[in-house]
Structure formats: structure tokens, C-alpha cells
Scaffold this active site. Structure first.
Site, mmCIF file in Angstrom:
data_model
loop_
_atom_site.group_PDB
_atom_site.id
_atom_site.type_symbol
_atom_site.label_atom_id
_atom_site.label_comp_id
_atom_site.label_asym_id
_atom_site.label_seq_id
_atom_site.Cartn_x
_atom_site.Cartn_y
_atom_site.Cartn_z
ATOM 1 C CG ASN A 1 -7.287 10.283 7.806
ATOM 2 O OD1 ASN A 1 -6.669 9.277 8.137
ATOM 3 N ND2 ASN A 1 -8.488 10.539 8.288
ATOM 4 C CE LYS A 2 -9.716 5.050 4.178
ATOM 5 N NZ LYS A 2 -9.111 4.324 3.026
ATOM 6 N NE ARG B 1 -3.996 0.017 1.861
ATOM 7 C CZ ARG B 1 -4.921 0.532 2.675
ATOM 8 N NH1 ARG B 1 -4.976 0.136 3.934
ATOM 9 N NH2 ARG B 1 -5.771 1.433 2.233
ATOM 10 C CG ASP C 1 -3.590 6.810 6.148
ATOM 11 O OD1 ASP C 1 -4.674 7.376 6.380
ATOM 12 O OD2 ASP C 1 -3.399 5.596 6.323
HETATM 13 O O1 MRU Z 1 -7.535 2.437 4.168
HETATM 14 P P1 MRU Z 1 -7.326 2.387 5.651
HETATM 15 O O2 MRU Z 1 -8.464 1.793 6.404
HETATM 16 O O3 MRU Z 1 -5.998 1.752 6.003
HETATM 17 O O4 MRU Z 1 -7.236 3.909 6.073
HETATM 18 C C1 MRU Z 1 -7.068 4.230 7.415
HETATM 19 C C2 MRU Z 1 -7.102 5.677 7.702
HETATM 20 O O5 MRU Z 1 -7.240 6.492 6.825
HETATM 21 C C3 MRU Z 1 -6.875 6.075 9.128
HETATM 22 O O6 MRU Z 1 -7.588 7.225 9.436
HETATM 23 C C4 MRU Z 1 -5.380 6.344 9.330
HETATM 24 O O7 MRU Z 1 -4.622 5.252 8.877
HETATM 25 C C5 MRU Z 1 -5.042 6.597 10.737
HETATM 26 S S1 MRU Z 1 -5.193 5.151 11.705
HETATM 27 C C6 MRU Z 1 -4.688 5.449 13.279
#
Ligand code: MRU
Length: 343
Positions: free
Chosen positions: A243-244, A85, A233
Site C-alpha cells: 500500500n502507499k 504503473r 494495491d
Molecule cells: O499512488 P496512489 O495514490 O495510486 O496509491 C493509492 C494507494 O496506495 C491506496 O491506498 C490503494 O490504491 C487503495 S485505494 C482503494
């Protein structure tokens, strides 16, 4: 609290986050290929949890590698894990940490090298929990008492080795006696909010309400929401936050309504090599995550689809960044460098 990931004699055990909350089942990754696949398919997800998984992936890879080719194996293992990823920098941070340790073990016996890597991977996990607790201590005073906290995606125990980043701050505020409840954005298309945040907060007895992502503006305008707290992230040197996907819309709506927007993330999520968020690689995931819901098609065949997994919130929307070393505010170029440099 739920065990997201564990090192065991039989392999790396993870709770399968693609199945929650309908089933709480654990999978055992017996080699590094299985760890890589678990990260790619989001059996384990969330930036810090991916970092821990990568460290354990390196450890199990070297554990199973032949004595005569540890160097070549180490390289192949790190390359495969790094290709899973692209956005969460914690993955690359953890692999680098394992690589540096490995480089310093030159001349040691294969058994000694393996033991050191296994110990380091377990240390990465333990440190992550302590870091989240520290983030909670720094962040809890920022959470207004008697209000609702809105969060997006899952930045909780499931996204880390335990306790969580954004949800860690919320947990710490509750532990400090604040009367708060949580609005969890559903977080289309993977539903981390509805499936994971709602599940883990419900287990803790923290009052939680699920809203669909497009309801966030309505509630941010209502006067009910005291602040927004999300995870990250990757954070660029200027404080832009990946972030997401959907986080950016929430941040803009928060600012429009005068509501503080906090990001909680460990220092390992900072990428000071990037001067702005424009340079953060954004993962594009399968169109099927958008056109299908639990395997049932909900869109016409042949339709075009976009599925970026993350977006970047410009620093002007970020009220503060909560880390384990303290709280950073604008100008982020200075405050983040100061925190990254301090120990
Ligand atoms: O695609 P994901 O579920 O890995 O995305 C996660 C996020 O965007 C979280 O908000 C981020 O990793 C912070 S987790 C403490």
C-alpha cells in the site's frame, strides 16, 4: 458523491486528482494514450480506480481502432496501459478481463466487439461500486464505536469507482450509527490524505483531522485511536500488503500499541501468484515529488532522493483483510485462497 470516472460519448471523463482540493476540474481522455497518461501522471489513482480506467482505456482504444487491425490494436493498447504503473494489480486484472472477453468475441463483427468491450468497461465500474458497498457491510462491525479511525493515503471514492474501500468501511460504520471521527495521515509526498481523503470526508460531513505522517505514532500511543483502516494495491498469497509508502510504519506502530490494523481491498487486489510481498514490484516515482511542493523547490539542488511510492506491510501486522466476500484473518494462505475461490 463525487464521480471519479465516467464513460461518455466524448471520451473517458475523470476528476483531475492532481488539482484537488483547490480545483475540482474534469478532464476528458479522448483516446487510450490520454487514458494511459492520466494513470501515469495520477490524474486518476488508487488501485480500483486505475483498474476501471484501464478497462475504459481498452474500450476507447478499440472503439477508435481501424476495423482491419483490431487484433494488433488490442495488443498495443493493452501493452501501453499495462506499462503505466507497476504496483496496483487491479490494473493488470482489468486488462486481463478485457483481453479474455475480446478473445471470446472472435468471429463477431467489429461493431459487435466494440459494443461488448464498452459494455464490459462500464460493468467493471458498476461492479466496483457494489463491491465497495459489500466491503463496507463486512467491515463496519469491526470499527469500534466512539473512537477515532486512522487512515493513510486515500482509499476512498476517489480511489475507486465510488464509496471507497477503507473509506467505504468508515462510511458504512457511520451509516450504521457509529460515532466515529477520522485521522487522515497527510501522506507525503503526493498528499493523498491531506488533499483527497480530507476533501471527500469533509463533503460527507464525517469529522476529519489531518495529521502529518510523523505524528501517527504520537496519536496511536495516545489511547484515542480505536483502529487503523487502509486500502491496498496488491496483496500476496501470504497476506503481505503493498500500500502507499508509510503504511508499514503505521502498521508496526499500531501493533506496538495494541491497536487493530485492518486492510480493506477487493478480491481483484489479491495476487495469489506471489507467495510473499517481497515479490511485489514497487513503483519508483520522480524525485521531483519529494524535492518540490506544488512546483516550489524545498530541497538543495543536486541532492540524492529516493521516492518509492509503496511499501509492503508483513502479514504479522495485519489484524484482518476485509473483502467484498468476507473478512480474512491469519493464516492468510488459507483464508485468502478460500475467499478468492468462493463466489
Ligand atoms: O499512488 P496512489 O495514490 O495510486 O496509491 C493509492 C494507494 O496506495 C491506496 O491506498 C490503494 O490504491 C487503495 S485505494 C482503494
Amino acid at each position: 458523491m463525487v464521480e471519479t470516472i465516467q464513460w461518455t460519448a466524448g471520451g473517458v471523463v475523470m476528476i483531475d486528482q492532481t488539482k484537488l482540493p483547490l480545483e475540482a476540474v474534469y478532464v476528458t481522455c479522448k483516446d487510450y494514450h490520454e487514458v494511459a497518461e492520466a494513470i501515469r501522471s495520477m490524474v486518476i489513482r488508487g488501485a480500483p480506480a486505475i483498474g476501471v480506467a484501464a478497462a475504459m482505456g481498452v474500450a476507447i482504444g478499440v472503439l477508435r481502432a481501424p476495423d482491419e487491425n483490431l487484433d494488433g490494436s488490442m495488443e498495443a493498447i493493452c501493452e501501453e496501459l499495462a506499462g503505466t504503473r507497476p504496483t496496483a494489480v487491479n490494473l493488470f486484472w482489468a486488462i486481463d478481463r478485457m483481453k479474455k472477453l475480446y478473445a471470446g468475441l472472435r468471429g463477431k463483427s467489429p461493431a459487435g466487439i466494440r459494443a461488448a468491450l464498452v459494455a464490459e468497461a462500464q460493468q467493471v465500474k458498476l461492479e466496483d461500486i457494489a463491491i465497495n458497498r459489500a466491503m463496507g457491510r463486512h467491515g463496519a462491525p469491526l470499527i469500534p464505536d466512539g473512537k477515532t479511525v486512522l487512515t493513510h493515503c486515500n482509499a476512498g471514492a476517489l480511489a475507486t469507482a465510488g464509496y471507497g474501500t477503507a473509506l467505504g468501511v468508515i462510511r458504512a460504520a457511520v451509516e450504521a450509527g457509529k460515532k466515529i471521527d477520522v485521522f487522515a495521515d497527510e501522506t507525503r509526498p503526493f498528499l493523498q490524505g491531506a488533499r483527497l481523503t480530507a476533501w471527500e470526508l469533509q463533503q460527507d460531513g464525517i469529522e476529519t483531522t489531518i495529521i502529518t505522517d510523523n505524528m501517527a505514532g504520537h496519536f496511536l500511543k495516545s489511547g484515542r485511536i480505536g483502529c487503523v483502516v487502509v486500502g491496498a494495491d496488491r496483496i500476496a498469497a501470504n497476506g503481505d500488503v503493498a500500500n502507499k509508502v508509510g503504511t508499514y510504519s503505521v502498521a508496526v506502530l499500531a501493533k506496538e500499541n495494541g491497536i487493530p490494523f485492518y486492510v480493506a481491498a477487493p478480491v481483484s487486489t489479491l495476487d495469489l501468484t506471489l507467495d510473499s510481498g517481497d515479490k511485489i514490484p514497487i513503483e519508483q516515482r520522480s524525485p521531483k515529488e519529494v524535492t518540490e511542493v506544488f512546483g516550489v523547490r524545498v530541497a538543495p539542488e543536486g541532492i540524492a532522493v529516493q521516492n518509492p511510492a509503496f511499501d509492503v506491510t508483513p502479514n504479522r501486522y495485519v489484524t484482518a483483510i476485509i473483502t467484498e466476500r468476507g473478512v480474512a484473518a491469519a493464516p492468510y494462505e488459507e483464508s485468502l485462497r478460500r475467499l478468492a475461490g468462493s463466489v
